[in-house]
Design a protein around this motif. Structure first.
Motif, PDB file in Angstrom:
ATOM      1  N   TRP A  70       6.986   6.768 -23.439  1.00 56.23           N
ATOM      2  CA  TRP A  70       6.111   7.244 -22.351  1.00 56.23           C
ATOM      3  C   TRP A  70       5.524   6.005 -21.685  1.00 56.23           C
ATOM      4  CZ3 TRP A  70       0.685   9.607 -23.700  1.00 56.23           C
ATOM      5  CH2 TRP A  70      -0.032   9.852 -22.535  1.00 56.23           C
ATOM      6  N   MET A  71       5.616   5.974 -20.343  1.00 53.48           N
ATOM      7  CA  MET A  71       5.152   4.792 -19.620  1.00 53.48           C
ATOM      8  C   MET A  71       4.454   5.215 -18.341  1.00 53.48           C
ATOM      9  SD  MET A  71       7.454   1.535 -18.484  1.00 53.48           S
ATOM     10  CE  MET A  71       6.857   0.236 -17.417  1.00 53.48           C
ATOM     11  N   ASN A  72       3.203   4.773 -18.199  1.00 54.07           N
ATOM     12  CA  ASN A  72       2.443   4.997 -16.975  1.00 54.07           C
ATOM     13  C   ASN A  72       2.496   3.748 -16.111  1.00 54.07           C
ATOM     14  OD1 ASN A  72       1.657   7.543 -17.796  1.00 54.07           O
ATOM     15  ND2 ASN A  72      -0.291   6.848 -18.653  1.00 54.07           N
ATOM     16  N   ILE A  73       2.854   3.925 -14.838  1.00 51.58           N
ATOM     17  CA  ILE A  73       2.884   2.814 -13.892  1.00 51.58           C
ATOM     18  C   ILE A  73       1.690   2.974 -12.965  1.00 51.58           C
ATOM     19  CG2 ILE A  73       4.201   1.678 -12.078  1.00 51.58           C
ATOM     20  CD1 ILE A  73       6.750   2.789 -13.361  1.00 51.58           C
ATOM     21  N   THR A  97      -0.169  -2.094 -15.338  1.00 54.22           N
ATOM     22  CA  THR A  97      -0.796  -2.177 -14.027  1.00 54.22           C
ATOM     23  C   THR A  97       0.032  -3.136 -13.183  1.00 54.22           C
ATOM     24  OG1 THR A  97      -2.991  -1.749 -14.927  1.00 54.22           O
ATOM     25  CG2 THR A  97      -2.877  -2.774 -12.753  1.00 54.22           C
ATOM     26  N   VAL A  98       0.444  -2.672 -12.010  1.00 57.29           N
ATOM     27  CA  VAL A  98       1.356  -3.437 -11.158  1.00 57.29           C
ATOM     28  C   VAL A  98       0.563  -4.474 -10.363  1.00 57.29           C
ATOM     29  CG1 VAL A  98       3.062  -3.291  -9.324  1.00 57.29           C
ATOM     30  CG2 VAL A  98       2.874  -1.451 -11.000  1.00 57.29           C
ATOM     31  N   ALA A 134      -2.781  -8.248  -5.550  1.00 58.06           N
ATOM     32  CA  ALA A 134      -2.012  -7.053  -5.203  1.00 58.06           C
ATOM     33  C   ALA A 134      -0.654  -7.424  -4.635  1.00 58.06           C
ATOM     34  CB  ALA A 134      -2.782  -6.212  -4.187  1.00 58.06           C
ATOM     35  N   PRO A 135       0.413  -6.787  -5.094  1.00 56.94           N
ATOM     36  CA  PRO A 135       1.737  -7.029  -4.516  1.00 56.94           C
ATOM     37  C   PRO A 135       1.903  -6.249  -3.219  1.00 56.94           C
ATOM     38  CG  PRO A 135       1.900  -5.339  -6.178  1.00 56.94           C
ATOM     39  CD  PRO A 135       0.453  -5.765  -6.159  1.00 56.94           C
ATOM     40  N   ASP A 136       3.014  -6.459  -2.540  1.00 58.64           N
ATOM     41  CA  ASP A 136       3.373  -5.582  -1.428  1.00 58.64           C
ATOM     42  C   ASP A 136       3.644  -4.199  -2.004  1.00 58.64           C
ATOM     43  OD1 ASP A 136       5.585  -4.159   0.222  1.00 58.64           O
ATOM     44  OD2 ASP A 136       4.798  -5.685   1.595  1.00 58.64           O
ATOM     45  N   THR A 137       2.865  -3.212  -1.564  1.00 55.39           N
ATOM     46  CA  THR A 137       2.904  -1.900  -2.217  1.00 55.39           C
ATOM     47  C   THR A 137       4.275  -1.252  -2.109  1.00 55.39           C
ATOM     48  OG1 THR A 137       0.563  -1.627  -1.685  1.00 55.39           O
ATOM     49  CG2 THR A 137       1.765   0.338  -2.364  1.00 55.39           C
ATOM     50  N   GLN A 138       4.894  -1.293  -0.935  1.00 56.67           N
ATOM     51  CA  GLN A 138       6.180  -0.627  -0.773  1.00 56.67           C
ATOM     52  C   GLN A 138       7.271  -1.302  -1.589  1.00 56.67           C
ATOM     53  OE1 GLN A 138       6.765   2.407   1.285  1.00 56.67           O
ATOM     54  NE2 GLN A 138       8.236   2.258  -0.382  1.00 56.67           N
ATOM     55  N   VAL A 139       7.244  -2.630  -1.629  1.00 58.76           N
ATOM     56  CA  VAL A 139       8.237  -3.352  -2.434  1.00 58.76           C
ATOM     57  C   VAL A 139       8.083  -2.987  -3.907  1.00 58.76           C
ATOM     58  CG1 VAL A 139       8.962  -5.638  -3.237  1.00 58.76           C
ATOM     59  CG2 VAL A 139       8.469  -5.258  -0.798  1.00 58.76           C
ATOM     60  N   ALA A 140       6.833  -2.968  -4.388  1.00 55.95           N
ATOM     61  CA  ALA A 140       6.587  -2.625  -5.789  1.00 55.95           C
ATOM     62  C   ALA A 140       6.977  -1.177  -6.074  1.00 55.95           C
ATOM     63  CB  ALA A 140       5.114  -2.857  -6.120  1.00 55.95           C
ATOM     64  N   ALA A 141       6.669  -0.286  -5.140  1.00 56.14           N
ATOM     65  CA  ALA A 141       7.015   1.123  -5.332  1.00 56.14           C
ATOM     66  C   ALA A 141       8.521   1.313  -5.372  1.00 56.14           C
ATOM     67  CB  ALA A 141       6.395   1.968  -4.223  1.00 56.14           C
ATOM     68  N   ASP A 142       9.239   0.642  -4.489  1.00 62.53           N
ATOM     69  CA  ASP A 142      10.704   0.764  -4.468  1.00 62.53           C
ATOM     70  C   ASP A 142      11.307   0.285  -5.784  1.00 62.53           C
ATOM     71  OD1 ASP A 142      10.539   1.766  -1.925  1.00 62.53           O
ATOM     72  OD2 ASP A 142      11.108  -0.111  -0.928  1.00 62.53           O
ATOM     73  N   HIS A 143      10.783  -0.827  -6.300  1.00 67.40           N
ATOM     74  CA  HIS A 143      11.300  -1.330  -7.567  1.00 67.40           C
ATOM     75  C   HIS A 143      10.983  -0.354  -8.697  1.00 67.40           C
ATOM     76  CE1 HIS A 143      12.836  -4.115 -10.458  1.00 67.40           C
ATOM     77  NE2 HIS A 143      11.656  -4.330 -11.028  1.00 67.40           N
ATOM     78  N   ALA A 144       9.788   0.212  -8.675  1.00 71.10           N
ATOM     79  CA  ALA A 144       9.419   1.185  -9.708  1.00 71.10           C
ATOM     80  C   ALA A 144      10.340   2.396  -9.672  1.00 71.10           C
ATOM     81  CB  ALA A 144       7.963   1.613  -9.524  1.00 71.10           C
ATOM     82  N   VAL A 164       3.164   8.029 -12.344  1.00 74.63           N
ATOM     83  CA  VAL A 164       2.741   7.034 -11.363  1.00 74.63           C
ATOM     84  C   VAL A 164       1.309   7.360 -10.972  1.00 74.63           C
ATOM     85  CG1 VAL A 164       3.195   6.007  -9.107  1.00 74.63           C
ATOM     86  CG2 VAL A 164       5.102   6.789 -10.540  1.00 74.63           C
ATOM     87  N   ILE A 165       0.465   6.340 -10.962  1.00 80.95           N
ATOM     88  CA  ILE A 165      -0.965   6.545 -10.757  1.00 80.95           C
ATOM     89  C   ILE A 165      -1.470   5.612  -9.661  1.00 80.95           C
ATOM     90  CG2 ILE A 165      -3.235   6.483 -11.905  1.00 80.95           C
ATOM     91  CD1 ILE A 165      -1.726   6.924 -14.559  1.00 80.95           C
ATOM     92  N   ASN A 166      -2.381   6.154  -8.826  1.00 80.22           N
ATOM     93  CA  ASN A 166      -3.068   5.387  -7.771  1.00 80.22           C
ATOM     94  C   ASN A 166      -2.141   4.982  -6.630  1.00 80.22           C
ATOM     95  OD1 ASN A 166      -5.450   5.487  -9.257  1.00 80.22           O
ATOM     96  ND2 ASN A 166      -5.033   3.550 -10.281  1.00 80.22           N
TER      97      ASN A 166
END
Length: 829
Positions: A674-677, A651-652, A691-701, A716-718
């Motif tokens: 297998w890895m769920n983010i 969970t991010v 909660a992190p900055d969503t776009q920053v976390a998404a870009d890193h993912a 990728v979930i949620n």
């Protein structure tokens, strides 16, 4: 305007009066066809035009002088798949030519009329049709017969407008080509040939017959048993799991009217009507229509495939049809659809049990587009009324829509998809969404070409327009690119697939947990185990609905002593996929780890939220958790039998979003592939503070997933699509929520997508997003945890049909759910 050599309707009678004189004979052929795997219309009924034409020629020239060879109705006719991926329908070309040779032995044919259908991909030189024509010419030698290529157009199937010269250039074996309807012009040309030796040539525009003056199609000249066997082969071998319009018993095609009086820009109906002139519809008279239906019933027909462009625009005509079908106890389908605003409740009552699927056309779910773009004189309220009335009458309904029209905006495309899904969700009106396809000859094609500023280019599927309706947009419209249109369609199909009932059950077996995660969605709920008897009842309930997948979740499910017995019960009930999501700490005990992985589960997911003890502890609130979890994973890998898949959930959060790469490395090092983010859901303890900055976390993912692509399988979930526009294929974990139902510890059941949508919001960017119809929007996280969810122990043991089991609704629970419970007379706290 008449093309070269055309014969007017008024010239026919005098010419044909001498037709029975002499010996020369005529052959009418419906050749085999090949179709793409995705095609439009119904090619397995395309022979109706040839069979109808044969009846007219028989009447005018004499039955003894006419033969009919229908490639769909010869022994051995079937569907077979070719090496190029196309399906070929009918007998093989060699078999067809052998039948022709047998019929012509001793008395050669003076003329051969070959039916030319839209499935022969005009004006492209179709390989099947070319082989038939080459074989006819080769067998004839120097004294070859006149060969007429005729559309045999019956209305109902799409028509591709091309020049006669282009068709003749593709088929040099042909003497003449007859466009549109053939029943007037072809007999006239044959008579001139047989009486005066006037060999036809060039292109001819077919004249329209009076329907009541036509003989019924020459089905008595067709081997109907072979025809039935052919259609059984189509059903068996086409590869469709569900047939919208069934082919069963003796299913026979017919048209009761030709043409359509409306002027929708996309439609190729009435192709012979010049632009700007009023369109007409010609119908059989009530008396003749009754005779026609009785004729088909007398041949043993049990189901009719009615190919009218629009059967119900005339109320009397439709009433006669329904009354006679009912009297003859026939079933029927009208695949081309009906006008919703001419569809009355009494019609639906008569259709119940007789139609496999009723079809109507909305074209768009936005009134402006319907009125101004499509120019369909239709109030969308009539479509909604038809959906409601069909649902009430128990008549399955399909509604046609299209996206990608010139003048249609991205926001309006979303309006259409939203309208379609609303009628599906509320009335089970199946939404058939296609791309707006500019068939040559339509006003839509002219407008698309004008918008591009050039001629409509060739499409790259060997001139086969059929697949484009289903699989590929025809270009950019109003700033919406072809790629964006594909995204709209992809998302819609995912949403539609996910909304066809529960496919997975998620069961919270406990709220007890030995971690205290900062983001836990159920962390504010009373720490109780679910009651095993009630949970087994829920498993039985969903298994009866056909559900074969179940997830056991928590809390920490391994702390419930009933977990392994529940897994075994689920497998005994027939659940094929059983997943457990765990923090893995109890699996540090080898004996328990071995018992868990050998209990019958099929997947086991471990929640790991940090790559080292410090980071993990910061997320889960327990210092020793990391060592216990990682050792538990090793134990499970050691004892897991073949076929059990193990993976990792992360969970991010603000504390680990920049360490996803280290988590992926840990996943690999532990032996997991297998890895769920997962991004945060705003329930329980999850707040904006973690909660992190969503776009920053998404870009890193994204960077991590790209780096590990091919080694680790990711989901990728949620997360809304717009944060990872190029990785939508990895976001199935979020899309699938609509088909998942969740059972809480207190037995309350929710649709997971609807439950999560309680905390999502739409933003202006959502209006034009291609994924709007299947994205709940953006999560709104509060600054404080969710209020406590207090659950009474009594609630866990009450029968599922006891309304008092809803007493323990949490403070701050959804107003929508509270209102529903109050409406049911249940008090909430």
């Amino acid at each position: 305007m008449r093309l070269s050599g055309a014969v007017g309707e008024g010239e026919i009678g005098g010419v044909l009066s001498c037709a029975a004189m002499g010996e020369p004979r005529v052959l009418v052929i419906h050749p085999p066809v090949s179709v793409a795997r995705d095609f439009i219309d119904y090619p397995y009924f395309a022979d109706l035009g040839a069979v109808q034409l044969a009846a007219v020629v028989e009447r005018e020239l004499g039955v003894e002088r006419v033969e009919l060879v229908d490639a769909f109705a010869l022994p051995g006719a079937r569907l077979r798949w070719r090496d190029d991926g196309r399906a070929q329908l009918g007998v093989e070309v060699d078999e067809l030519l052998a039948q022709v040779a047998a019929l012509g032995e001793g008395s050669p044919f003076a003329a051969i009329v070959v039916a030319y259908t839209v499935f022969h991909r005009p004006p492209h030189r179709d390989d099947v049709l070319a082989a038939v024509l080459e074989g006819l010419v080769s067998a004839a030698g120097a004294e070859r017969p006149a060969i007429l290529l005729a559309d045999c157009y019956q209305s109902g199937q799409h028509y591709v407008e091309v020049s006669g010269d282009a068709v003749l250039a593709s088929y040099p074996e042909v003497d003449t080509y007859i466009k549109y309807e053939a029943e007037v012009t072809v007999p006239a040309l044959l008579t001139r040939l047989l009486r005066a030796g006037e060999r036809p040539s060039g292109s001819h525009r077919g004249a329209s017959p009076v329907l009541d003056e036509l003989p019924f199609p020459a089905w008595e000249r067709v081997d109907l048993d072979a025809y039935d066997a052919f259609k059984r082969s189509v059903v068996a071998d086409l590869g469709r799991p569900v047939w919208t319009f069934p082919i069963d018993g003796r299913t026979m095609p017919l048209v009761t009217s030709r043409g359509c009086p409306f002027t929708c820009i996309h439609c190729s109906s009435n192709p012979e009507t010049p632009r700007g002139q009023a369109k007409l519809q010609r119908r059989y008279s009530p008396e003749r229509l009754r005779e026609y239906l009785r004729f088909l019933a007398g041949l043993g027909a049990t189901r009719l495939e009615v190919s009218d462009e629009l059967i119900n625009v005339n109320e009397r005509h439709f009433d006669v049809f329904l009354d006679e079908v009912e009297a003859l106890d026939l079933k029927f389908d009208c695949p081309n659809g009906m006008r919703a605003d001419y569809l009355l409740p009494r019609h639906l009552e008569q259709m119940r049990g007789r139609v496999g699927m009723l079809s109507v056309s909305a074209e768009s779910g936005v009134q402006r587009v319907v009125t101004e773009v499509v120019r369909k004189r239709l109030d969308l309220q009539a479509v909604e009324d038809a959906a409601r009335h069909a649902h009430e009458a128990g008549v399955p309904l399909m509604i046609h829509y299209m996206i990608g029209l010139p003048g249609e905006t991205a926001e309006e495309i979303n309006g259409t998809l939203s309208f379609a899904l609303e009628l599906w969700d509320e009335f089970e009106a199946w939404p058939a969404v296609q791309y707006a396809t500019p068939l040559p000859g339509t006003e839509l094609a002219e407008r698309v070409a004008a918008a591009r500023g050039d001629e409509l280019p060739k499409l790259p599927v060997v001139e086969d327009w059929g697949p484009y309706f289903q699989t590929a947009p025809s270009g950019e419209v109003e700033g919406v690119s072809g790629e964006a249109l594909e995204s709209f369609m992809w998302t819609f199909q995912q949403r539609l697939n996910a909304s066809q009932g529960a496919k997975k059950l998620i069961m919270n077996v406990t709220y007890v947990c030995n971690n205290r995660c900062t983001f836990c969605a159920v962390g504010t709920r009373t720490q109780l185990d679910g009651h095993p008897t009630r949970q087994r009842e829920k498993l039985v309930e969903y298994r009866k609905q056909g559900v074969v997948m179940v997830d056991f979740d928590g809390g920490e499910p391994t702390l419930n002593p009933e977990l392994i017995p529940l897994i075994k019960s689920a497998r005994a009930m027939g659940y094929e996929r059983v997943n457990v999501t765990t923090n893995g700490r109890r699996c540090v005990y080898e004996k328990y780890a071995s018992a868990l992985v050998n209990s019958g589960l099929t997947t086991l997911l471990f929640s790991v939220h940090g790559h080292d003890a410090r980071t993990h502890a910061q997320q889960v609130g327990v210092a020793e958790a990391f060592e216990q979890t990682t050792e538990g994973i090793r134990n499970c890998l050691r004892y897991a039998p073949k076929g059990v898949e193990l993976g990792m959930n992360i969970t991010v959060t603000k504390g680990n979003h920049d360490k996803i790469d280290e988590l992926a490395a840990l996943c690999w090092d532990l032996g997991l592939r297998w890895m769920n983010i997962q991004f945060l859901t705003p329930f329980g303890r999850a707040t904006s503070w973690v909660a992190p900055d969503t776009q920053v976390a998404a870009d890193h993912a994204v960077e991590v997933m790209d780096a590990w692509a091919g080694k680790i399988r990711f989901q990728v979930i949620n997360l809304p699509f717009c944060f990872m526009p190029k990785h939508r294929h990895l976001m199935q974990g979020d899309l699938a929520k609509l088909e998942r139902h969740m059972v809480f510890v207190n037995n309350e059941t929710v649709n997971l997508a609807e439950y999560l949508a309680e905390r999502r919001v739409r933003k202006p960017v959502c209006k034009t997003c291609p994924h709007a119809c299947f994205c709940g929007g953006f999560y709104e996280l509060d600054q404080v945890p969710e209020p406590s969810w207090l659950i009474s122990a009594e609630d866990l043991v009450r029968p599922l049909d006891d309304p008092r089991r809803h007493e323990s609704v949490p403070a701050g629970f959804s107003d929508r759910v509270k209102k529903r419970l109050r409406d049911e007379g249940v008090e909430t706290i």
